[in-house]
Design a protein around this motif. Sequence first.
Motif, PDB file in Angstrom:
ATOM      1  N   ASN A   1       0.776  -1.132  -0.169  1.00  0.00           N
ATOM      2  CA  ASN A   1      -0.078  -0.063  -0.332  1.00  0.00           C
ATOM      3  C   ASN A   1       0.735   1.191  -0.010  1.00  0.00           C
ATOM      4  OD1 ASN A   1      -2.700  -1.102   0.425  1.00  0.00           O
ATOM      5  ND2 ASN A   1      -1.828  -1.968   1.981  1.00  0.00           N
ATOM      6  N   ARG A   2       0.491   2.274  -0.754  1.00  0.00           N
ATOM      7  CA  ARG A   2       1.319   3.283  -1.090  1.00  0.00           C
ATOM      8  C   ARG A   2       0.884   4.409  -0.123  1.00  0.00           C
ATOM      9  NH1 ARG A   2       1.351   4.001  -7.793  1.00  0.00           N
ATOM     10  NH2 ARG A   2       3.050   2.320  -7.999  1.00  0.00           N
ATOM     11  N   THR A   3       2.077   5.321   0.334  1.00  0.00           N
ATOM     12  CA  THR A   3       1.565   6.338   1.140  1.00  0.00           C
ATOM     13  C   THR A   3       2.187   7.619   0.693  1.00  0.00           C
ATOM     14  OG1 THR A   3       2.225   5.014   3.262  1.00  0.00           O
ATOM     15  CG2 THR A   3       2.141   7.357   3.404  1.00  0.00           C
ATOM     16  N   TYR A   4       1.465   8.695   0.515  1.00  0.00           N
ATOM     17  CA  TYR A   4       1.527   9.781  -0.072  1.00  0.00           C
ATOM     18  C   TYR A   4       2.005  10.934   0.873  1.00  0.00           C
ATOM     19  CZ  TYR A   4      -0.152   7.523  -3.949  1.00  0.00           C
ATOM     20  OH  TYR A   4      -0.397   6.840  -5.047  1.00  0.00           O
ATOM     21  N   ARG A   5       2.871  11.905   0.720  1.00  0.00           N
ATOM     22  CA  ARG A   5       3.135  13.175   1.536  1.00  0.00           C
ATOM     23  C   ARG A   5       2.624  14.109   0.734  1.00  0.00           C
ATOM     24  NH1 ARG A   5       5.961  16.273   4.909  1.00  0.00           N
ATOM     25  NH2 ARG A   5       7.694  16.746   3.489  1.00  0.00           N
ATOM     26  N   ILE A   6       2.160  15.082   1.713  1.00  0.00           N
ATOM     27  CA  ILE A   6       1.392  16.399   1.088  1.00  0.00           C
ATOM     28  C   ILE A   6       2.431  17.621   1.603  1.00  0.00           C
ATOM     29  CG2 ILE A   6      -0.479  18.105   1.164  1.00  0.00           C
ATOM     30  CD1 ILE A   6      -2.270  15.514   1.315  1.00  0.00           C
ATOM     31  N   THR A   7       3.014  18.440   0.779  1.00  0.00           N
ATOM     32  CA  THR A   7       3.769  19.378   1.136  1.00  0.00           C
ATOM     33  C   THR A   7       2.819  20.838   0.712  1.00  0.00           C
ATOM     34  OG1 THR A   7       5.847  20.502   1.272  1.00  0.00           O
ATOM     35  CG2 THR A   7       5.340  19.783  -1.024  1.00  0.00           C
ATOM     36  N   GLU A   8       3.182  21.956   1.593  1.00  0.00           N
ATOM     37  CA  GLU A   8       2.203  22.911   1.357  1.00  0.00           C
ATOM     38  C   GLU A   8       3.253  24.253   0.704  1.00  0.00           C
ATOM     39  OE1 GLU A   8      -0.469  24.060   4.231  1.00  0.00           O
ATOM     40  OE2 GLU A   8      -1.242  25.569   3.193  1.00  0.00           O
ATOM     41  N   ILE A   9       2.928  24.906  -0.429  1.00  0.00           N
ATOM     42  CA  ILE A   9       3.756  25.820  -0.842  1.00  0.00           C
ATOM     43  C   ILE A   9       3.095  27.054  -1.389  1.00  0.00           C
ATOM     44  CG2 ILE A   9       5.644  24.098  -1.815  1.00  0.00           C
ATOM     45  CD1 ILE A   9       4.552  24.825  -4.821  1.00  0.00           C
ATOM     46  N   VAL A  10       3.742  28.124  -1.764  1.00  0.00           N
ATOM     47  CA  VAL A  10       3.067  29.289  -2.234  1.00  0.00           C
ATOM     48  C   VAL A  10       3.964  29.521  -3.682  1.00  0.00           C
ATOM     49  CG1 VAL A  10       2.452  31.637  -2.230  1.00  0.00           C
ATOM     50  CG2 VAL A  10       2.372  30.171  -0.067  1.00  0.00           C
ATOM     51  N   GLY A  11       3.301  29.224  -4.794  1.00  0.00           N
ATOM     52  CA  GLY A  11       3.835  29.658  -6.167  1.00  0.00           C
ATOM     53  C   GLY A  11       3.426  31.132  -6.569  1.00  0.00           C
ATOM     54  N   THR A  12       4.516  31.746  -7.050  1.00  0.00           N
ATOM     55  CA  THR A  12       4.048  33.304  -7.203  1.00  0.00           C
ATOM     56  C   THR A  12       4.329  33.683  -8.883  1.00  0.00           C
ATOM     57  OG1 THR A  12       6.232  33.966  -6.779  1.00  0.00           O
ATOM     58  CG2 THR A  12       4.997  34.005  -5.039  1.00  0.00           C
ATOM     59  N   SER A  13       3.687  34.603  -9.166  1.00  0.00           N
ATOM     60  CA  SER A  13       3.916  35.052 -10.647  1.00  0.00           C
ATOM     61  C   SER A  13       3.269  36.484 -10.593  1.00  0.00           C
ATOM     62  CB  SER A  13       3.013  34.231 -11.545  1.00  0.00           C
ATOM     63  OG  SER A  13       2.902  34.762 -12.935  1.00  0.00           O
ATOM     64  N   ASN A  14       3.852  37.206 -11.611  1.00  0.00           N
ATOM     65  CA  ASN A  14       3.318  38.710 -11.843  1.00  0.00           C
ATOM     66  C   ASN A  14       2.483  38.612 -13.046  1.00  0.00           C
ATOM     67  OD1 ASN A  14       5.314  38.373 -13.449  1.00  0.00           O
ATOM     68  ND2 ASN A  14       6.684  39.897 -12.947  1.00  0.00           N
ATOM     69  N   GLU A  15       2.141  37.241 -13.500  1.00  0.00           N
ATOM     70  CA  GLU A  15       1.313  37.160 -14.775  1.00  0.00           C
ATOM     71  C   GLU A  15       0.015  36.957 -14.530  1.00  0.00           C
ATOM     72  OE1 GLU A  15       3.475  35.132 -17.962  1.00  0.00           O
ATOM     73  OE2 GLU A  15       5.338  35.933 -17.230  1.00  0.00           O
ATOM     74  N   SER A  16      -0.150  35.510 -14.050  1.00  0.00           N
ATOM     75  CA  SER A  16      -1.509  35.010 -13.874  1.00  0.00           C
ATOM     76  C   SER A  16      -1.638  33.864 -12.864  1.00  0.00           C
ATOM     77  CB  SER A  16      -1.793  34.286 -15.335  1.00  0.00           C
ATOM     78  OG  SER A  16      -0.824  33.249 -15.613  1.00  0.00           O
ATOM     79  N   ILE A  17      -2.605  33.598 -12.513  1.00  0.00           N
ATOM     80  CA  ILE A  17      -2.798  32.401 -11.408  1.00  0.00           C
ATOM     81  C   ILE A  17      -2.317  31.015 -11.911  1.00  0.00           C
ATOM     82  CG2 ILE A  17      -4.545  30.985  -9.998  1.00  0.00           C
ATOM     83  CD1 ILE A  17      -6.478  33.696 -10.328  1.00  0.00           C
ATOM     84  N   ASP A  18      -2.721  30.944 -13.334  1.00  0.00           N
ATOM     85  CA  ASP A  18      -2.006  29.681 -13.858  1.00  0.00           C
ATOM     86  C   ASP A  18      -0.563  29.745 -13.933  1.00  0.00           C
ATOM     87  OD1 ASP A  18      -4.279  28.132 -14.932  1.00  0.00           O
ATOM     88  OD2 ASP A  18      -5.028  30.044 -15.928  1.00  0.00           O
ATOM     89  N   GLN A  19       0.105  30.549 -14.221  1.00  0.00           N
ATOM     90  CA  GLN A  19       1.519  30.939 -14.244  1.00  0.00           C
ATOM     91  C   GLN A  19       2.038  30.400 -12.832  1.00  0.00           C
ATOM     92  OE1 GLN A  19       3.076  30.843 -17.283  1.00  0.00           O
ATOM     93  NE2 GLN A  19       5.171  30.372 -15.989  1.00  0.00           N
ATOM     94  N   ALA A  20       1.295  31.104 -11.808  1.00  0.00           N
ATOM     95  CA  ALA A  20       1.834  30.913 -10.471  1.00  0.00           C
ATOM     96  C   ALA A  20       1.895  29.256 -10.199  1.00  0.00           C
ATOM     97  CB  ALA A  20       0.914  31.908  -9.417  1.00  0.00           C
ATOM     98  N   ILE A  21       0.710  28.828 -10.388  1.00  0.00           N
ATOM     99  CA  ILE A  21       0.705  27.294 -10.385  1.00  0.00           C
ATOM    100  C   ILE A  21       1.834  26.668 -10.777  1.00  0.00           C
ATOM    101  CG2 ILE A  21      -0.702  25.243 -10.675  1.00  0.00           C
ATOM    102  CD1 ILE A  21      -3.135  26.943 -10.270  1.00  0.00           C
ATOM    103  N   LYS A  22       2.352  26.994 -12.195  1.00  0.00           N
ATOM    104  CA  LYS A  22       3.306  26.380 -12.755  1.00  0.00           C
ATOM    105  C   LYS A  22       4.429  26.345 -12.278  1.00  0.00           C
ATOM    106  CE  LYS A  22       0.748  25.915 -17.376  1.00  0.00           C
ATOM    107  NZ  LYS A  22       0.393  26.917 -18.296  1.00  0.00           N
TER     108      LYS A  22
END
Lengths: 70, 70, 70, 70, 70, 70, 70, 70, 70, 70, 70, 70
Positions: free
Chosen positions: L3-24
């Motif tokens: 059985n696999r176990t996953y870990r979740i890490t929390e980050i903040v991505g940033t961009s001065n263009e768009s929400i989509d770019q901040a995610i990328k």
Amino acid sequence: MANRTYRITEIVGTSNESIDQAIKNGINRVTQTVRHVDWFEVTEIRGSVRDNEVADIQVGLKVGFRLEDA
Amino acid sequence: MANRTYRITEIVGTSNESIDQAIKNGINRVTQTVRHVDWFEVTEIRGSVRDNEVADIQVGLKVGFRLEDA
Amino acid sequence: MANRTYRITEIVGTSNESIDQAIKNGINRVTQTVRHVDWFEVTEIRGSVRDNEVADIQVGLKVGFRLEDA
Amino acid sequence: MANRTYRITEIVGTSNESIDQAIKNGINRVTQTVRHVDWFEVTEIRGSVRDNEVADIQVGLKVGFRLEDA
Amino acid sequence: MANRTYRITEIVGTSNESIDQAIKNGINRVTQTVRHVDWFEVTEIRGSVRDNEVADIQVGLKVGFRLEDA
Amino acid sequence: MANRTYRITEIVGTSNESIDQAIKNGINRVTQTVRHVDWFEVTEIRGSVRDNEVADIQVGLKVGFRLEDA
Amino acid sequence: MANRTYRITEIVGTSNESIDQAIKNGINRVTQTVRHVDWFEVTEIRGSVRDNEVADIQVGLKVGFRLEDA
Amino acid sequence: MANRTYRITEIVGTSNESIDQAIKNGINRVTQTVRHVDWFEVTEIRGSVRDNEVADIQVGLKVGFRLEDA
Amino acid sequence: MANRTYRITEIVGTSNESIDQAIKNGINRVTQTVRHVDWFEVTEIRGSVRDNEVADIQVGLKVGFRLEDA
Amino acid sequence: MANRTYRITEIVGTSNESIDQAIKNGINRVTQTVRHVDWFEVTEIRGSVRDNEVADIQVGLKVGFRLEDA
Amino acid sequence: MANRTYRITEIVGTSNESIDQAIKNGINRVTQTVRHVDWFEVTEIRGSVRDNEVADIQVGLKVGFRLEDA
Amino acid sequence: MANRTYRITEIVGTSNESIDQAIKNGINRVTQTVRHVDWFEVTEIRGSVRDNEVADIQVGLKVGFRLEDA
């Protein structure tokens, strides 16, 4: 047509009769000083009790209105 | 004057008429056995349906009352 | 007796009179096309304002009904 | 007596000392320009860190005040 | 050893000094009438304002205590 | 028939076996001292770890029971 | 340096193009009448549908700005 | 005019380009089989990652549509 | 390959044995009438108590399934 | 300048004195092993009670820090 | 004794058998690489469905462990 | 297969263009140091405003990745 912007103001309307009347009282007061009121959303319903009776019904409201062009 | 402490008890008031009446019925029942009831806050509004009609309105309430000095 | 399964459908009932009436109108409409409606839960209370008056009360409802055996 | 309406404004009070002081600073600033301030509610507690020390405590506050009759 | 059961009671502790003191005042009052108090959790921080000053800090607390075997 | 009022008490049931058993243990303890227990709702599932094993499963429960007429 | 206080105003920016544009339109309108705008936070993303197409994207925003000394 | 009732259906629209496109794709699919679609609300934004790139953007949507009279 | 759209339906699975069995019963019933069921998410865990015993475990589930091309 | 990415780590700071001190203790510990710590946000305030006294204040913190370029 | 600091890591434990087993599998994996694991809290319960059967139960867990002195 | 176990890490991505770019941008940075990144979930969308313009879009992300066997 330009894109409209709306502002949301938060109020508490009160009544000693009913939840519906508290909403009407709050909206009535807001529209006396704010123009273009468009919608509302209930955020909480609370009340005070005095002498073992419901004395005052307090309804939290977010009230949205359209901003005029600056 | 000492700092007051309040206790919050959670109840469900019911009515087959209206939300407002369900609140009143619940507060009425609590005040028969609890003193110094001071305020309430609605936590949820639910109901049962029987024979395609709203049969019973159930309003969850957090009810606050002042504790007497121990 | 087999274990029952219920389905929850989400609707918005409306009224220009009161929150209670908006709930009744929504439940009335659902029961015209869905059988075995059993309970409801209020998810939100909103409304529109026209000419400085509450014009339309909108009550979000989760409505539960029993699924018949497939 | 007419039914009162309250307005809720949201602010962030700050302090480099303590959460309690950030609340006091925020309430102090609001009461310089708003009358009839009646209650507050903490919505969030955040802060900035500089040189490995807590540098600035930021306390979000919803502040309620009674509206005068229009 | 039997499995323990805990009960959670909800109170509001108050102080005109600080959030920390409101917590202590509330816990102090609860432990005068409840045994085996074990933990607490802050549920909300509110306060009243009088004469433009923070007059009363109110801290909502869920307080857990172990139930004795019945 | 008068409108019924229900009270909701919050407990934590525990077990070193399973979530289902923690619920049963908690309900079993409540029903030893409270009458007319009618329903429950899980509010949280937590646990302690000792020696790298799940040692204690703790299930928060809101438990509803009908109040007798006062 | 005195401790700063910030105010948070809630708006809805709209666009018929994209979420990003709705944010920009809302911030653009706010900054025409409010000084020292510092940050924003998206609270909700909604939209209207007309003739089976997304017609209007509405982005709720909490907008923070620094209050000048009174 | 009778009081309208609306139904809310929950979907997940997807796109490998952008959040806005995922919304449009989802609304486009819903309107192929549902009439009178009126509004939507974003409930969550998720995505999958493959080969270290954002591969699929998934946008949860609550979609409201007017029910015809039964 | 076209972008997929998923629909989420909300159900309540029940069992008098365990939470896991209530999930299985609910999923089993859904898959009898819905194709391409892909995932589920637990939204709430409730139950009824009869004669001082847990009588019925009710697990709220959001169930996602892929929509076929229209 | 490249777009910065931040990471958020979640900790619990503790103190037997005050909430403010628990925050400082937690931030102090994090900054011993993590660089570029920038901000924090309080997620919960809990505590333990021993011998009828508040014994340990536990403050949950989300702590944000800038990631260096990889 | 110095004030302890704890860190919280978020994982998803999985099992094709039961929720309890998914928790155990997740805790088992964490304790292979992390010391002083002290408690956990369930954040969500999800699962995948394959061939009309529950195929994989996924339990989100916040896992707390004590940090050693730096 | 274990059985696999996953870990979740929390980050903040940033961009001065768009929400989509901040995610990328955020996902791009995470995948430089973490293997087996599998999915993400947006937790919040914020931004800073400078000179009356949106200057920096900040997107909070929970990022899930599979843990290798220990």
